[in-house]
Structure formats: structure tokens, C-alpha cells
Scaffold this motif. Structure first.
Motif, PDB file in Angstrom:
ATOM      1  N   LYS A  96      13.437 -23.172   0.710  1.00 29.12           N
ATOM      2  CA  LYS A  96      13.426 -24.634   0.637  1.00 29.12           C
ATOM      3  C   LYS A  96      13.293 -25.120  -0.801  1.00 29.12           C
ATOM      4  N   ILE A  99      16.641 -24.501  -2.579  1.00 25.17           N
ATOM      5  CA  ILE A  99      17.663 -25.491  -2.211  1.00 25.17           C
ATOM      6  C   ILE A  99      17.501 -26.744  -3.057  1.00 25.17           C
ATOM      7  N   LEU A 100      16.277 -27.242  -3.174  1.00 25.98           N
ATOM      8  CA  LEU A 100      16.018 -28.446  -3.971  1.00 25.98           C
ATOM      9  C   LEU A 100      16.313 -28.191  -5.452  1.00 25.98           C
ATOM     10  N   ARG A 102      18.389 -25.997  -6.730  1.00 21.91           N
ATOM     11  CA  ARG A 102      19.846 -25.891  -6.873  1.00 21.91           C
ATOM     12  C   ARG A 102      20.467 -27.288  -6.924  1.00 21.91           C
ATOM     13  N   TYR A 103      20.051 -28.154  -6.019  1.00 24.20           N
ATOM     14  CA  TYR A 103      20.567 -29.520  -5.955  1.00 24.20           C
ATOM     15  C   TYR A 103      20.346 -30.239  -7.293  1.00 24.20           C
ATOM     16  N   ASN A 107      23.324 -31.352 -10.021  1.00 15.61           N
ATOM     17  CA  ASN A 107      23.487 -32.747 -10.407  1.00 15.61           C
ATOM     18  C   ASN A 107      23.269 -32.986 -11.894  1.00 15.61           C
ATOM     19  N   PRO A 117      27.628 -32.116  -4.766  1.00 18.21           N
ATOM     20  CA  PRO A 117      26.188 -31.933  -4.555  1.00 18.21           C
ATOM     21  C   PRO A 117      25.466 -33.268  -4.350  1.00 18.21           C
ATOM     22  N   ILE A 119      23.350 -36.119  -1.540  1.00 14.44           N
ATOM     23  CA  ILE A 119      22.241 -36.096  -0.585  1.00 14.44           C
ATOM     24  C   ILE A 119      22.692 -35.540   0.762  1.00 14.44           C
ATOM     25  N   LEU A 122      22.694 -31.834   0.506  1.00 15.38           N
ATOM     26  CA  LEU A 122      21.307 -31.366   0.461  1.00 15.38           C
ATOM     27  C   LEU A 122      20.716 -31.331   1.869  1.00 15.38           C
ATOM     28  N   LYS A 123      20.930 -32.401   2.625  1.00 15.72           N
ATOM     29  CA  LYS A 123      20.428 -32.448   4.002  1.00 15.72           C
ATOM     30  C   LYS A 123      21.070 -31.357   4.850  1.00 15.72           C
ATOM     31  N   TYR A 126      19.398 -27.999   4.308  1.00 20.28           N
ATOM     32  CA  TYR A 126      18.126 -27.905   5.036  1.00 20.28           C
ATOM     33  C   TYR A 126      18.376 -27.767   6.541  1.00 20.28           C
TER      34      TYR A 126
END
Length: 178
Positions: A96, A99-100, A102-103, A107, A117, A119, A122-123, A126
């Protein structure tokens, strides 16, 4: 290890390991995302499962390989073809965070990606992670059919052992072989 399938969910470290093993062993690596979504003059297009298997078979016939990606039914053939399957399975909390991270990097332009990339993506990452955890028993049962060639890696120390040696055994550092 001449035909290696690295499998894991989003942000488990598949690409990083594939690059490192490719360099260490001198074997070409292939991102399965690039086989599913390929670039043409019209942009990024999705292949059918049958087309995906055809591309995989073509690569298999050309010699040694490393494939890395998430599990899809069209990739079941790789479970049979591979002489080594590496399942990257770091803890959920670590994935988790990755993932954040990487996002944010994508960006900021610090990390390349072939998708937008935003939102919504991103969702989705997850969601895919949650879906994987929910369906883990089914995946684990399938993987157990290949236990003689599966190495499970749960942390960095175990990953270092994989990179140092082709033979690993069950130990206290998170590596399970066979």
C-alpha cells in the motif's frame, strides 16, 4: 533458472527483480503488461487472451526468458513453461505504501509509466490489491500445484538470497522453496 516467471500483485517488486535478474543472468525480461497492452500507431491497445498467449509462445520459442506480471488466466501457460516461479509476496502494508509512493513519483515525473497516473488509477491499484487479498486462497491453491518450482519472497533479505543463489530453501527470513 533459464525460464523465470515472477508473479505478484501491484507494487510487490516484480519489475525491480526482473531487471536485476535479467542483468545478473543475462536473460531478456518481458513485462506482461506490455504483452496485454501493446503500442501501435493507433495508440495503446489491449490484446485478446488468445493473442497474449500467442505472443508468450513466440517468446518462449526464442529461448530463455524472464516474464513478470500479475496473475491473469491467460498467463497460466507460464506456470507450466517456467522452470522457476518467484512469487513476490511482501506484506500488505508495504504494498500500500509502495502504491502511493509510485503514484507520487509518477506525477512528479520521477518514474515512467505507460498509463495516466491519476486518482482513478491510484484507486484501481488499491482495488486490485484488495481483490487479490480477497481471492488469495484461490491463487494460492493454483500456485501450490507448482510448489516444486515456486520460491516465495516476502522481504528484502529473502530477495537478496534469491539474487545471490539459484537454490534457496525455507528459512526464517521469508524464503520458501519447494
Amino acid at each position: 533458472m533459464r525460464k523465470i516467471f515472477i508473479i505478484g500483485i501491484v507494487a510487490s517488486g516484480k519489475t525491480t527483480l526482473a531487471k536485476r535478474l535479467s542483468t545478473q543472468l543475462g536473460i531478456p525480461w518481458h513485462e506482461l503488461d506490455s504483452i496485454v497492452h501493446h503500442h501501435t500507431l493507433d495508440g495503446r491497445n489491449k490484446r485478446t487472451p488468445e493473442e497474449q498467449v500467442e505472443v508468450i509462445n513466440d517468446i518462449d520459442h526464442s529461448g530463455d526468458w524472464i516474464f513478470e506480471g500479475v496473475h491473469r488466466e491467460s498467463f497460466n501457460c507460464l506456470l507450466d513453461m517456467a522452470d522457476t516461479i518467484i512469487f513476490l509476496d511482501p506484506p500488505l502494508w508495504k504494498r500500500k505504501i509502495r502504491i502511493l509512493t509510485r503514484y507520487i513519483k509518477q506525477n512528479l515525473g520521477l518514474e515512467h509509466c505507460d498509463y495516466k497516473p491519476d486518482i482513478a488509477m491510484l484507486k484501481m491499484m488499491y482495488t486490485w490489491t484488495s481483490d487479490f487479498e480477497h481471492n488469495r486462497p484461490v491463487f494460492e491453491a493454483k500456485l501450490n500445484l507448482y510448489s516444486h518450482k515456486v520460491t516465495r519472497v516476502t522481504n528484502s533479505e529473502a530477495l537478496d538470497k534469491v539474487l545471490r543463489s539459484e537454490r534457496v530453501v525455507e528459512d526464517s527470513e521469508g524464503v520458501i522453496h519447494g
